[in-house]
Scaffold this motif. Structure first.
Motif, short mmCIF file in Angstrom:
data_model
loop_
_atom_site.label_atom_id
_atom_site.label_comp_id
_atom_site.label_asym_id
_atom_site.label_seq_id
_atom_site.Cartn_x
_atom_site.Cartn_y
_atom_site.Cartn_z
N TYR A 198 0.84 -1.21 0.00
CA TYR A 198 0.00 0.00 0.00
C TYR A 198 0.87 1.25 0.00
O TYR A 198 0.62 2.21 -0.75
CB TYR A 198 -0.91 -0.04 1.23
N TYR B 240 2.51 2.56 -3.32
CA TYR B 240 1.71 3.28 -4.30
C TYR B 240 1.66 4.79 -4.02
O TYR B 240 0.96 5.52 -4.72
CB TYR B 240 0.29 2.73 -4.33
N PRO C 73 0.16 6.57 -1.55
CA PRO C 73 -1.28 6.84 -1.50
C PRO C 73 -1.66 8.27 -1.15
O PRO C 73 -2.75 8.70 -1.48
CB PRO C 73 -1.78 5.86 -0.43
N ASP D 297 -4.41 6.30 -5.38
CA ASP D 297 -5.19 5.63 -4.33
C ASP D 297 -6.66 5.95 -4.53
O ASP D 297 -7.11 7.07 -4.28
CB ASP D 297 -4.72 6.10 -2.95
N THR E 298 -9.19 4.54 -2.90
CA THR E 298 -9.95 3.98 -1.79
C THR E 298 -10.83 5.06 -1.18
O THR E 298 -10.33 6.00 -0.56
CB THR E 298 -9.00 3.44 -0.71
N LYS F 54 -11.25 6.19 3.34
CA LYS F 54 -10.32 5.32 4.06
C LYS F 54 -10.00 5.83 5.46
O LYS F 54 -9.69 5.06 6.35
CB LYS F 54 -9.03 5.15 3.26
N TYR G 123 0.20 5.46 6.58
CA TYR G 123 1.42 4.69 6.37
C TYR G 123 2.58 5.47 6.96
O TYR G 123 2.52 6.70 7.08
CB TYR G 123 1.63 4.31 4.90
N TYR H 113 -8.54 -3.06 -5.85
CA TYR H 113 -7.74 -2.28 -4.90
C TYR H 113 -8.52 -1.93 -3.62
O TYR H 113 -8.10 -2.30 -2.52
CB TYR H 113 -7.23 -1.02 -5.61
N PHE I 95 -8.36 -3.87 0.09
CA PHE I 95 -7.92 -2.99 1.17
C PHE I 95 -8.85 -3.11 2.38
O PHE I 95 -8.42 -3.38 3.50
CB PHE I 95 -7.87 -1.54 0.66
#
Length: 428
Positions: free
Chosen positions: A52, A55, A57, A64, A66, A69, A75, A163, A167
């Motif tokens: 993850y 990428y 994000p 990303d 998502t 989230k 991260y 993706y 996740f």
């Protein structure tokens, strides 16, 4: 309480304890499988978080997709460019280990299936929470492993994008897994200690252990195989999956052993461009007429405005080489290929950025998820990050991204955009 119990009738079918007759089930058998999953799933979750991060994000919503989230999108570090084989290692471990754990997971679910039918469904609030966590654990495990295997096989038959589905499924599964581990790990390790103590006293494994809790059958059928033999069968299945899939992370004869993987078997064709690809130019909708010397132009945009360059003009700029692999989220990779082209940081300078900045990369590709990608400033700054024009001493083939493609050390394959037509430098 079950309706049959209220009417004074004993439970029938899978709800009856006598329905489950296998002599293999028992706390020790389940404990061995559980400890293997504890170690394996933890490594898979960590390498999944690493993937993850790879990428970038928080760099751009392009990378990303998502939705909502929130805190789950954290991260801890920006993805590095060194060592250049880092993503090849971490994602190879993630996918290969996931495949190897499939027999262990199925055996573990088989060993505890009687618990799904125990009555009453909840004896207390604590027991009810445990049952809910068990349902989330089983459902999450089946979902994660199924979507992961389908992604590895390039079979996107599930609704929506892989993706975000993978996740969110990972967080549900690992949350339930963590709760289950806290509740069950002490008993599992106690069972393993008892096994070691029994072995130390010179005792051999008993194929039928006394019923304990609700795992062992109260009236087991005669054994046809020992638990040790059953564990060996599970382990053999895992080794077989590794042997028929891990080779896609290597070039040469080892790749041909990956008979169950889309990127296994012989390398495609021969010559400098004979290494694996994910999507062909035809699949991506790249028309040959759009990539000719006369038609194709690279647009480089930044603080200093826009510059349009033909391939011939790119060849007049300083050319640099880098030996870098290709590594993809599906768990396959190639060894280092020798790339040659213009450094991304030189193109940033051409667009008016003396210090490297983020870049938004656009492709000629007409369809597919990764027509665009974003790279961070420190990726642009690395001298090995190229807009590649050649590979292994020859011009890029159409399937490898002719007229030009991005190649960045340690970046997932989808961020190494092919058929590049525009680079927009600036803070994203």
């Amino acid at each position: 309480m079950a309706r049959s119990s209220l009417l004074g009738r004993p439970p029938r079918g899978p709800f009856a304890p006598d329905f489950w007759r296998s002599p293999l089930r028992g706390p020790r058998f389940t404990s061995v499988l559980g400890v293997v999953l504890l170690a394996g799933v933890t490594v898979m979750f960590v390498t999944g978080l690493v993937s993850y991060a790879a990428y970038n994000p928080d760099l751009s919503s392009v990378n990303d997709r998502t939705p909502g989230k929130g805190i789950l999108g954290f991260y801890l570090f920006s993805w590095p460019t060194d060592p250049p084989w880092l993503y090849r290692l971490t994602q190879g471990v993630h996918v290969t280990l996931g495949l190897a754990l499939v027999p262990v997971l199925l055996a573990k679910l088989w060993s505890v299936v009687p618990r799904l039918f125990t009555l009453p469904p909840a004896r207390s609030v604590t027991h009810a929470l445990e049952r809910i966590s068990l349902l989330l654990l089983v459902g999450g495990a089946l979902f994660e492993f199924t979507t992961g295997i389908l992604n590895v096989q390039l079979d996107y038959i599930f609704p929506g994008s892989f993706y975000p589905l993978h996740f969110y499924g990972a967080w549900v599964f690992f949350g339930a897994f963590l709760a289950h581990t806290v509740l069950k790990a002490p008993a599992a390790f106690r069972n393993l200690r008892r096994m070691r103590q029994g072995a130390g006293e010179g005792g051999d494994e008993d194929p039928v252990e006394a019923p304990v809790g609700d795992l062992a059958a109260p009236r087991p059928d005669p054994p046809t195989v020992s638990r040790r033999g059953a564990l060996g069968l599970v382990g053999g299945g895992s080794l077989l999956l590794v042997a028929t899939s891990a080779g896609r992370n290597f070039d040469g004869p080892l790749r041909e052993t990956a008979v169950l993987a889309p990127h296994g078997g012989p390398e495609p064709g021969s010559g400098p461009g004979a290494f694996q690809i994910n999507k062909t130019a035809e699949y991506a909708g790249i028309r040959p007429d759009d990539t000719t010397e006369e038609a194709w132009r690279l647009t480089v945009t930044g603080r200093g405005g826009a510059v349009r360059l033909s391939r011939a003009e790119l060849l007049t700029l300083p050319q640099h080489e880098a030996a870098l692999p290709i590594a993809c989220v599906e768990g396959w990779s190639t060894s280092d290929q020798q790339w040659r082209g213009v450094r991304l940081r030189d193109l940033a300078a051409l667009a008016g950025h003396d210090d490297p900045v983020d870049v938004f990369v656009e492709s000629l590709q007409l369809r597919g998820t990764w027509r665009h990608a974003a790279l961070s400033a420190h990726q642009v700054a690395d001298g090995r990050s190229l807009l590649a024009l050649f590979v292994n001493g020859a011009e890029l083939t159409p399937d490898h991204g002719h007229p030009a493609r991005v190649i960045v050390p340690a970046a997932p394959g989808v961020l190494n955009t092919k058929w590049v037509t525009r680079l927009t430098f600036g803070e994203l």
